[in-house]
Design a protein around this motif. Sequence first.
Motif, PDB file in Angstrom:
ATOM      1  N   UNK A 153      23.038   7.461 -38.675  1.00 30.50           N
ATOM      2  CA  UNK A 153      22.910   8.844 -39.144  1.00 30.50           C
ATOM      3  C   UNK A 153      22.894   9.837 -37.976  1.00 30.50           C
ATOM      4  N   UNK A 154      22.691   9.330 -36.737  1.00 30.61           N
ATOM      5  CA  UNK A 154      22.680  10.201 -35.558  1.00 30.61           C
ATOM      6  C   UNK A 154      24.030  10.207 -34.832  1.00 30.61           C
ATOM      7  N   UNK A 155      25.064   9.683 -35.499  1.00 29.40           N
ATOM      8  CA  UNK A 155      26.397   9.659 -34.883  1.00 29.40           C
ATOM      9  C   UNK A 155      26.836  11.064 -34.476  1.00 29.40           C
ATOM     10  N   UNK A 203      29.402   7.718 -25.852  1.00 25.01           N
ATOM     11  CA  UNK A 203      29.974   6.474 -26.373  1.00 25.01           C
ATOM     12  C   UNK A 203      31.293   6.722 -27.088  1.00 25.01           C
ATOM     13  N   UNK A 204      31.576   7.981 -27.446  1.00 26.06           N
ATOM     14  CA  UNK A 204      32.788   8.318 -28.193  1.00 26.06           C
ATOM     15  C   UNK A 204      33.820   9.055 -27.339  1.00 26.06           C
ATOM     16  N   UNK A 205      33.428   9.447 -26.145  1.00 29.24           N
ATOM     17  CA  UNK A 205      34.333  10.209 -25.289  1.00 29.24           C
ATOM     18  C   UNK A 205      34.432   9.521 -23.933  1.00 29.24           C
ATOM     19  N   UNK A 206      35.431   9.913 -23.170  1.00 30.86           N
ATOM     20  CA  UNK A 206      35.627   9.322 -21.852  1.00 30.86           C
ATOM     21  C   UNK A 206      35.827  10.438 -20.842  1.00 30.86           C
ATOM     22  N   UNK A 207      35.395  10.201 -19.603  1.00 30.10           N
ATOM     23  CA  UNK A 207      35.648  11.170 -18.538  1.00 30.10           C
ATOM     24  C   UNK A 207      34.728  12.365 -18.590  1.00 30.10           C
ATOM     25  N   UNK A 208      35.259  13.504 -18.107  1.00 30.61           N
ATOM     26  CA  UNK A 208      34.461  14.724 -17.992  1.00 30.61           C
ATOM     27  C   UNK A 208      35.389  15.923 -18.086  1.00 30.61           C
ATOM     28  N   UNK A 209      34.830  17.135 -18.254  1.00 33.10           N
ATOM     29  CA  UNK A 209      35.670  18.334 -18.378  1.00 33.10           C
ATOM     30  C   UNK A 209      36.523  18.582 -17.138  1.00 33.10           C
ATOM     31  N   UNK A 242      40.002  12.524 -21.499  1.00 33.17           N
ATOM     32  CA  UNK A 242      40.752  11.635 -22.378  1.00 33.17           C
ATOM     33  C   UNK A 242      41.815  12.366 -23.175  1.00 33.17           C
ATOM     34  N   UNK A 243      41.521  13.592 -23.585  1.00 37.95           N
ATOM     35  CA  UNK A 243      42.482  14.418 -24.323  1.00 37.95           C
ATOM     36  C   UNK A 243      43.254  15.336 -23.376  1.00 37.95           C
ATOM     37  N   UNK A 247      36.475   4.618 -31.744  1.00 40.06           N
ATOM     38  CA  UNK A 247      35.819   5.516 -30.797  1.00 40.06           C
ATOM     39  C   UNK A 247      36.734   5.835 -29.635  1.00 40.06           C
ATOM     40  N   UNK A 248      36.281   5.523 -28.442  1.00 38.03           N
ATOM     41  CA  UNK A 248      37.055   5.844 -27.235  1.00 38.03           C
ATOM     42  C   UNK A 248      37.790   4.635 -26.676  1.00 38.03           C
ATOM     43  N   UNK A 249      37.836   3.523 -27.446  1.00 41.57           N
ATOM     44  CA  UNK A 249      38.355   2.272 -26.901  1.00 41.57           C
ATOM     45  C   UNK A 249      39.377   1.619 -27.830  1.00 41.57           C
TER      46      UNK A 249
END
Length: 686
Positions: free
Chosen positions: A52-54, A60-66, A138-139, A305-307
Amino acid sequence: MPMEDQKEIEKLRSELNEHNYRYYVLAAPIISDAEYDHLLNRLRDLEKKHPELFSPDSPTQRVGAPIQAGFSEVVHLTPMLSLANAFSEEEVRAFDAKVKKLLGHEVGYTIEPKVDGLAVSLRYSHRRFFQGATRGDGERGEDITLNLKSLRDIPWDLPEYAPQEVEVRGEVYLNKADFERLNEERLDKGEAPFANPRNAAAGSLRQLDPRVTAGRPLHFWPYAGSGLRGITTQYQVLTDLEGLGFLRPNGLPDFLQNRLIRNIDDALALFKIFNDRRHEVPFEIDGMVIKVNSLKDQEALGFVGREPRWAIAYKFPAIQKTTILKDIQVQVGRTGSLNPVAILEPVEIGGVVVSRASLHNEDEIERKDIRIGDAVLVQRAGDVIPQIVMPIKERRTGEEKLFQMPERCPVCSSHTVRLPGYAMRYCTGGLSCEAQLIERLKHFAGRRAMDIEHLGSQLAKSLVEKKLVQSIADLYFLNKDSLLTLERFGEKSADNLLESIEKSKERPFSKVLFALGIPEVGEVTAKYLAEHFMSIDLLGRASLEDLEAVPGVGPSISESILQFFGEAHNQNVLERLAQAGLNLQQRAKKQRPLDGLIFVLTGRLERFTRPEAQSRLEALGAVVSSTLTKKANFLVAGAESGSKLEKAQSWGVPVLEEEELLRMLDESTSSEETSPHVTVDLKGRS
């Protein structure tokens, strides 16, 4: 749901976002990869427990940084995601079972090294490289096209048979030797060192000034491609990329070749080879990547997710961890050098508990600004002694203490001195210092020196503490009765030791000279000195100029030899060794074709390894030096020769190509077999 879990999830997300920024944007992490993985896995476990805290913004759902300010933004054609990690055989088997369950049939896999670098995307339009980008979040990534164009491994144009539009993805990395040189340069300039080659590559590539990137020897390792024609498998992708000009370095270990395997058992067997032989690779690899080979199966499995579901990275045990530097202690070596040793909060690295690490010398401590109480990054790679890579200055509390080398020896309380031009501080106690005598005995008895069996560390310590040995010469005047006074030392042990001591008298002069432990005189230098001067008497009477005429002997070694023979105590020891019957002169030797000629090897040899070349040269009497001076007779220049080739040409030192060296070796070997007197043509290209 317990409030504690929610607070921990929020805390972990905040911490991981901060670490992602430091890792991907600043290239300056403050925790090791292993600690990051631990935090990420803990967050995954908590999020599974509380779905419920997704949050799609969770690490855990994203990769890298801005994107970093100063770079233009690039939107990736398809997301550049990261791989799931496995740290055990059970996790790899679980991955395999899940893949087969989802597909409903058996699968084959490709095996690739997990190169520890910076992931980038290269886009080609009309077969010309027009855009390169980092992974970013990632995007979206950062436009680093100009920087990537400085990499020789990346072709600007693809062959005519290539598709018009192609995207290639891979890792930009830095070789370990280049990383060490770069960090030395940074420390000399007072700059903070990079934690590892991956961060050095990232920091080098993400420069706003492309000229900085161009000055660093970065490389590219391809692992994916899209837009290729008629491709149905990952193995074909890798093969096609090589055909388009994305070549891997020559001379890599065979286990790094692209591999197709039939089942997961083969993958696990290969992982052991990867892990055992990773030190043979000139760049860092931190694991092995297992990918479903069929591209159709990859598409069917998709992503979570990210994988991707169709690939997993089986990671090696970590070689770096962070811990606390509790203290710095000083040990005294056999030459009297004071060696600082880091006392650490015990930490497990690669299956071994590390509680001590080398600090080299006081200059190194000062250059790295290491303080007692610091959080430090510790590295243990292969059989290398653990060392402190860098302090984590961001974690300082103000309670840390600067370290100072002691002015008196911690063993014998003698004054310590640091001579001009020396990195080490030394105890002046000489052989009156028990620590030095024990270490000198161990060195003297070592296999590469006098090879006295049964004389190990504990016995050396007992002999010194009981005053049975007060100089190395005393070994040859021991008797059975005195040895039997030692604790737990019986008649058989005494007989074995005395027999081994007697046998050591047969060791050649060069081994005796090495065993004396003259500072800076190693095994090779001792051999050259013995062959040049032929006896201890002639060596003891040599002048500075005489000594510097010996191959590989410079001012520092010459000064050390003069100081050794100038000490009355050392002369007394030599007299007693002569009385004992040791070989203090060189036996006459057969003249060899390359006697006395100095060779220096540089660059990469194709026909044999450097150790093989050195062995063949030395067998013919040549001296192989790692340092190029004007005294050198030949420079052997292999592929990718660097500054040594330029120096040799400017100094007029003859240069041999590999084929010329082979010809010289063959001719010299043939001549040696037929005649002991051979003239070598001292020519080469210059």
